[in-house]
Scaffold this motif. Structure first.
Motif, PDB file in Angstrom:
ATOM      1  N   GLN A 177       0.825  -1.200   0.000  1.00 43.47           N
ATOM      2  CA  GLN A 177       0.000   0.000   0.000  1.00 43.47           C
ATOM      3  C   GLN A 177       0.868   1.262   0.000  1.00 43.47           C
ATOM      4  O   GLN A 177       1.857   1.343   0.734  1.00 43.47           O
ATOM      5  CB  GLN A 177      -0.914  -0.004   1.220  1.00 43.47           C
ATOM      6  N   ALA A 178       0.510   2.217  -0.853  1.00 43.91           N
ATOM      7  CA  ALA A 178       1.170   3.519  -0.987  1.00 43.91           C
ATOM      8  C   ALA A 178       2.518   3.453  -1.701  1.00 43.91           C
ATOM      9  O   ALA A 178       3.150   4.488  -1.924  1.00 43.91           O
ATOM     10  CB  ALA A 178       1.338   4.213   0.357  1.00 43.91           C
ATOM     11  N   ALA A 179       2.973   2.249  -2.094  1.00 44.54           N
ATOM     12  CA  ALA A 179       4.204   2.140  -2.875  1.00 44.54           C
ATOM     13  C   ALA A 179       3.920   2.537  -4.321  1.00 44.54           C
ATOM     14  O   ALA A 179       2.790   2.454  -4.802  1.00 44.54           O
ATOM     15  CB  ALA A 179       4.746   0.718  -2.819  1.00 44.54           C
ATOM     16  N   GLU A 180       4.936   2.960  -5.038  1.00 41.38           N
ATOM     17  CA  GLU A 180       4.764   3.417  -6.416  1.00 41.38           C
ATOM     18  C   GLU A 180       4.403   2.266  -7.352  1.00 41.38           C
ATOM     19  O   GLU A 180       4.948   1.178  -7.252  1.00 41.38           O
ATOM     20  CB  GLU A 180       6.060   4.062  -6.911  1.00 41.38           C
ATOM     21  N   TYR A 181       3.457   2.531  -8.258  1.00 37.52           N
ATOM     22  CA  TYR A 181       3.156   1.529  -9.281  1.00 37.52           C
ATOM     23  C   TYR A 181       3.219   2.083 -10.698  1.00 37.52           C
ATOM     24  O   TYR A 181       3.175   1.328 -11.669  1.00 37.52           O
ATOM     25  CB  TYR A 181       1.799   0.869  -9.022  1.00 37.52           C
ATOM     26  N   GLY A 182       3.339   3.419 -10.869  1.00 39.31           N
ATOM     27  CA  GLY A 182       3.396   3.945 -12.228  1.00 39.31           C
ATOM     28  C   GLY A 182       3.520   5.460 -12.266  1.00 39.31           C
ATOM     29  O   GLY A 182       3.667   6.122 -11.231  1.00 39.31           O
ATOM     30  N   PHE A 183       3.441   5.976 -13.491  1.00 42.66           N
ATOM     31  CA  PHE A 183       3.609   7.412 -13.730  1.00 42.66           C
ATOM     32  C   PHE A 183       2.871   7.749 -15.011  1.00 42.66           C
ATOM     33  O   PHE A 183       2.856   6.961 -15.960  1.00 42.66           O
ATOM     34  CB  PHE A 183       5.105   7.729 -13.893  1.00 42.66           C
ATOM     35  N   ILE A 184       2.225   8.926 -15.035  1.00 40.26           N
ATOM     36  CA  ILE A 184       1.554   9.392 -16.253  1.00 40.26           C
ATOM     37  C   ILE A 184       2.117  10.760 -16.621  1.00 40.26           C
ATOM     38  O   ILE A 184       2.190  11.646 -15.766  1.00 40.26           O
ATOM     39  CB  ILE A 184       0.022   9.505 -16.087  1.00 40.26           C
ATOM     40  N   LYS A 185       2.503  10.927 -17.882  1.00 41.05           N
ATOM     41  CA  LYS A 185       3.156  12.171 -18.286  1.00 41.05           C
ATOM     42  C   LYS A 185       2.146  13.197 -18.814  1.00 41.05           C
ATOM     43  O   LYS A 185       1.382  12.915 -19.732  1.00 41.05           O
ATOM     44  CB  LYS A 185       4.215  11.890 -19.357  1.00 41.05           C
ATOM     45  N   PHE A 186       2.161  14.371 -18.207  1.00 42.19           N
ATOM     46  CA  PHE A 186       1.488  15.578 -18.695  1.00 42.19           C
ATOM     47  C   PHE A 186      -0.034  15.547 -18.689  1.00 42.19           C
ATOM     48  O   PHE A 186      -0.671  15.609 -19.726  1.00 42.19           O
ATOM     49  CB  PHE A 186       2.006  15.932 -20.100  1.00 42.19           C
ATOM     50  N   GLY A 187      -0.609  15.512 -17.499  1.00 37.96           N
ATOM     51  CA  GLY A 187      -2.047  15.731 -17.352  1.00 37.96           C
ATOM     52  C   GLY A 187      -2.891  14.503 -17.623  1.00 37.96           C
ATOM     53  O   GLY A 187      -2.818  13.935 -18.689  1.00 37.96           O
ATOM     54  N   SER A 188      -3.694  14.077 -16.687  1.00 37.47           N
ATOM     55  CA  SER A 188      -4.425  12.832 -16.840  1.00 37.47           C
ATOM     56  C   SER A 188      -5.351  12.609 -15.651  1.00 37.47           C
ATOM     57  O   SER A 188      -5.622  13.524 -14.883  1.00 37.47           O
ATOM     58  CB  SER A 188      -3.425  11.678 -16.962  1.00 37.47           C
ATOM     59  N   ARG A 189      -5.796  11.359 -15.466  1.00 42.92           N
ATOM     60  CA  ARG A 189      -6.610  11.053 -14.305  1.00 42.92           C
ATOM     61  C   ARG A 189      -6.457   9.583 -13.938  1.00 42.92           C
ATOM     62  O   ARG A 189      -5.993   8.760 -14.734  1.00 42.92           O
ATOM     63  CB  ARG A 189      -8.077  11.399 -14.535  1.00 42.92           C
ATOM     64  N   VAL A 190      -6.877   9.261 -12.708  1.00 39.13           N
ATOM     65  CA  VAL A 190      -6.869   7.884 -12.229  1.00 39.13           C
ATOM     66  C   VAL A 190      -8.256   7.568 -11.693  1.00 39.13           C
ATOM     67  O   VAL A 190      -8.827   8.341 -10.928  1.00 39.13           O
ATOM     68  CB  VAL A 190      -5.814   7.675 -11.124  1.00 39.13           C
ATOM     69  N   ASP A 191      -8.801   6.428 -12.136  1.00 35.46           N
ATOM     70  CA  ASP A 191     -10.094   5.950 -11.641  1.00 35.46           C
ATOM     71  C   ASP A 191      -9.873   4.788 -10.693  1.00 35.46           C
ATOM     72  O   ASP A 191      -8.997   3.936 -10.912  1.00 35.46           O
ATOM     73  CB  ASP A 191     -10.970   5.445 -12.795  1.00 35.46           C
ATOM     74  N   LEU A 192     -10.689   4.731  -9.652  1.00 40.85           N
ATOM     75  CA  LEU A 192     -10.727   3.590  -8.747  1.00 40.85           C
ATOM     76  C   LEU A 192     -12.121   2.989  -8.812  1.00 40.85           C
ATOM     77  O   LEU A 192     -13.126   3.710  -8.701  1.00 40.85           O
ATOM     78  CB  LEU A 192     -10.442   4.020  -7.313  1.00 40.85           C
TER      79      LEU A 192
END
Length: 219
Positions: A177-192
């Protein structure tokens, strides 16, 4: 604070462009048009500093908890609603979406601990990240993390500016939990996508921090 590894190449290219433009400006413009040369320096410096800022990873005290769903990204909550998931669950789920502007930290973190049981990249469009159809039509990368009997789908979604989604997870991989899993470059969103009945701890338009803010509590 440090710079994310995904930014090394972009920052190096930015530094070269900054140096070349200002050297050309100094030799060919500064003597005849000093104000223009100064403006070029200010604009290019500001752009370069913004590029560095985009790839920043601030030092934080991360949140963990047995039944907590920790925010996977910095930004603003733009969706809290029930949806029908056609990709994996094929039933109704509670969706919480976080919009990331170019000014936000773009590192993504695991909302819960568990095992990765699904990992799928989807090609798609580049609608603005707050568009209702961006969750299903934009370029995106979906991951399902299972903890006990609970499964949570986390979806990285490209926006109008984001052209690259980075995801480090693999099926069968245990995650913290809370560890890094990825990166998105230049503006975006994440859905749960969470189980129905999950207690939501945030409100629409609330500003949240990845790895820190508790979005919801599992029942």
């Amino acid at each position: 604070m440090h710079i994310h590894k995904e930014g090394y190449k972009s920052i190096a290219i930015g530094a070269i462009v900054f140096a070349v433009l200002n050297l050309l400006s100094f030799y060919f413009i500064s003597s005849s048009l000093p104000i223009v040369s100064l403006l070029i320096f200010i604009v290019t410096l500001g752009t370069f500093l913004f590029l560095i800022s985009f790839f920043r990873v601030p030092n934080r005290v991360l949140t963990t908890g047995e039944n907590l769903v920790v925010c996977p990204a910095d930004g603003k909550v733009v969706v809290i609603e029930e949806v029908f998931d056609e990709e994996y669950f094929h039933d109704k789920r509670l969706q919480i979406s976080v919009f990331m502007s170019p000014a936000n930290v773009h590192q993504n973190r695991n909302p819960i601990s568990g095992e990765v049981i699904y990992n799928q990249y989807h090609k798609g469009k580049y609608l603005v990240a707050w568009h209702p159809k961006s969750s299903t039509e934009n370029e995106r990368h979906s991951v399902v993390i299972k903890k006990g009997n609970t499964e949570i789908l986390v979806k990285q979604i490209a926006g109008a500016l984001a052209k690259r989604i980075v995801n480090y997870l693999k099926v069968g991989q245990p995650v913290a939990q809370a560890a890094e899993y990825g990166f998105i470059k230049f503006g975006s969103r994440v859905d749960l996508l969470l189980p129905l009945g999950t207690k939501v701890n945030v409100q629409l338009n609330e500003v949240v921090k990845g790895g820190v803010t508790v979005l919801a509590t599992l029942q």
